[in-house]
Scaffold this active site. Structure first.
Site, PDB file in Angstrom:
ATOM      1  N   ASN A 130       0.860  -1.184   0.000  1.00 13.59           N
ATOM      2  CA  ASN A 130       0.000   0.000   0.000  1.00 13.59           C
ATOM      3  C   ASN A 130       0.897   1.234   0.000  1.00 13.59           C
ATOM      4  OD1 ASN A 130      -1.829   2.029   0.486  1.00 13.59           O
ATOM      5  ND2 ASN A 130      -2.348   1.373   2.573  1.00 13.59           N
ATOM      6  N   LYS A 153       0.097   4.244  -0.277  1.00 10.86           N
ATOM      7  CA  LYS A 153      -0.566   5.421   0.313  1.00 10.86           C
ATOM      8  C   LYS A 153      -0.357   6.653  -0.583  1.00 10.86           C
ATOM      9  CE  LYS A 153      -0.306   3.275   4.783  1.00 10.86           C
ATOM     10  NZ  LYS A 153      -0.278   3.410   6.241  1.00 10.86           N
ATOM     11  N   GLY A 210       2.341   2.353  10.762  1.00 12.97           N
ATOM     12  CA  GLY A 210       3.274   3.460  10.575  1.00 12.97           C
ATOM     13  C   GLY A 210       4.005   3.871  11.835  1.00 12.97           C
ATOM     14  N   SER A 254       3.344  -1.936  10.421  1.00 10.57           N
ATOM     15  CA  SER A 254       4.798  -1.962  10.644  1.00 10.57           C
ATOM     16  C   SER A 254       5.429  -3.315  10.303  1.00 10.57           C
ATOM     17  CB  SER A 254       5.127  -1.561  12.084  1.00 10.57           C
ATOM     18  OG  SER A 254       4.654  -0.249  12.345  1.00 10.57           O
TER      19      SER A 254
HETATM   20  P1  PGA Z   1       2.734   0.358   7.630  1.00  8.29           P
HETATM   21  O1  PGA Z   1       1.260   0.573   6.977  1.00  8.29           O
HETATM   22  O2  PGA Z   1       3.265  -0.939   7.093  1.00  8.29           O
HETATM   23  O3  PGA Z   1       3.516   1.541   7.194  1.00  8.29           O
HETATM   24  O4  PGA Z   1       2.538   0.298   9.126  1.00  8.29           O
HETATM   25  C1  PGA Z   1       0.360  -0.495   6.837  1.00  8.29           C
HETATM   26  C2  PGA Z   1      -0.945  -0.012   6.252  1.00  8.29           C
HETATM   27  O5  PGA Z   1      -1.460   1.033   6.645  1.00  8.29           O
HETATM   28  O6  PGA Z   1      -1.507  -0.676   5.357  1.00  8.29           O
END
Ligand code: PGA
Length: 261
Positions: free
Chosen positions: A9, A11, A177, A213
């Site tokens: 993802n 984002k 995150g 994470s």
């Molecule tokens: P992250 O995000 O791996 O940066 O924690 C995961 C997500 O929101 O899909």
């Protein structure tokens, strides 16, 4: 163990030039060392989809394309929204539905999540239903019932022929995150609860992913001890080497578990 699935993802990161670079790097790495057992998917921002689709096609890559969101509506007066038909035209085969960032910051209610999920599966596209509790809900020890309610609200009554198109991603909001992934024990407890609820709703075969994470360092423990079928990866999906490292961990774990069977 189900066949693993790893979704990146991106984002709101990477413009189309950067997205093309990353997709080319991913294609090369996966061509040099193909993943035998793991399905890989990337979810770029809307404006990158066309470019990423072109690279995946020209590289004959096995990586599939996802969108991070879609409108629940088919067309019309919905300024700023994107329809499922527009996405399928670009080769999008997966859509994330109800990511916690959409729920929290863009007022995506349970009802809108349910309607969006129906729009996606009606179009024969795979839906990744994202669920997960925030820290306050976990502190109150209500995470299992909270997530069960999210699942029931989105999935109850979904027609049988659409069920195979659904994947669930458990993403505790406090782990997204933050660099603070949930422990394998916490994930295992929730995965069991989620699978119980899914069975009760008629989704016994649905893949359950974990997100929050995830890195190549914690992927193996999470997969094997957490009992999930793969990952929804944010930060670590923005670099080709860290994303493919997670895919390889899944591949290796699957091969080991297949040998044990
Ligand atoms: P992250 O995000 O791996 O940066 O924690 C995961 C997500 O929101 O899909």
């Amino acid at each position: 163990m189900n066949r693993p699935l790893v979704i990146g993802n991106w984002k709101m990161n990477l413009d189309f030039v950067e997205a093309v670079h990353l997709t080319q790097q991913l294609s090369v790495l996966l061509k040099n060392q193909p993943s035998a057992h793991t399905d890989a998917v990337v979810a770029p921002p809307f404006v990158d989809l066309r470019s990423v689709a072109s690279v995946l096609e020209s590289e004959r890559s096995s990586v599939a394309l996802a969108a991070q969101h879609v409108s629940a509506h088919e067309s019309g007066a919905h300024t700023g929204e994107v329809s499922l038909a527009m996405l399928t035209r670009l080769g999008v085969a997966w859509v994330l539905v109800g990511h916690s960032e959409r729920r929290a910051h863009y007022a995506m209610s349970d009802d809108v999540v349910a309607a969006t999920l129906r729009t996606v599966v009606r179009g024969a596209v795979n839906a990744v239903l994202c669920v997960g509790e925030d820290e306050a809900v976990r502190d109150a020890s209500e995470h299992e019932s909270y997530v069960a309610a999210q699942l029931a609200s989105a999935l109850a009554g979904l027609e049988e022929k659409s069920r195979a198109l659904v994947t669930v991603a458990y993403e505790p909001i406090w782990a997204i995150g933050t660099g603070r992934s949930a422990s394998a024990a916490q994930i295992s407890e929730m995965t069991l609860a989620i699978r119980r609820e899914l069975s009760a709703l008629g989704f016994a075969d649905t893949r359950v992913l974990y997100g929050g994470s995830v890195t190549s360092d914690n992927a193996a423990t999470t997969l094997l001890d957490g009992g999930v079928d793969g990952f929804l990866v944010g930060g670590a999906s923005l670099k080709a080497d860290s994303f493919t490292a997670i895919i390889r961990v899944c591949d290796d774990c699957y091969a080991v578990s297949a040998n044990r069977r």
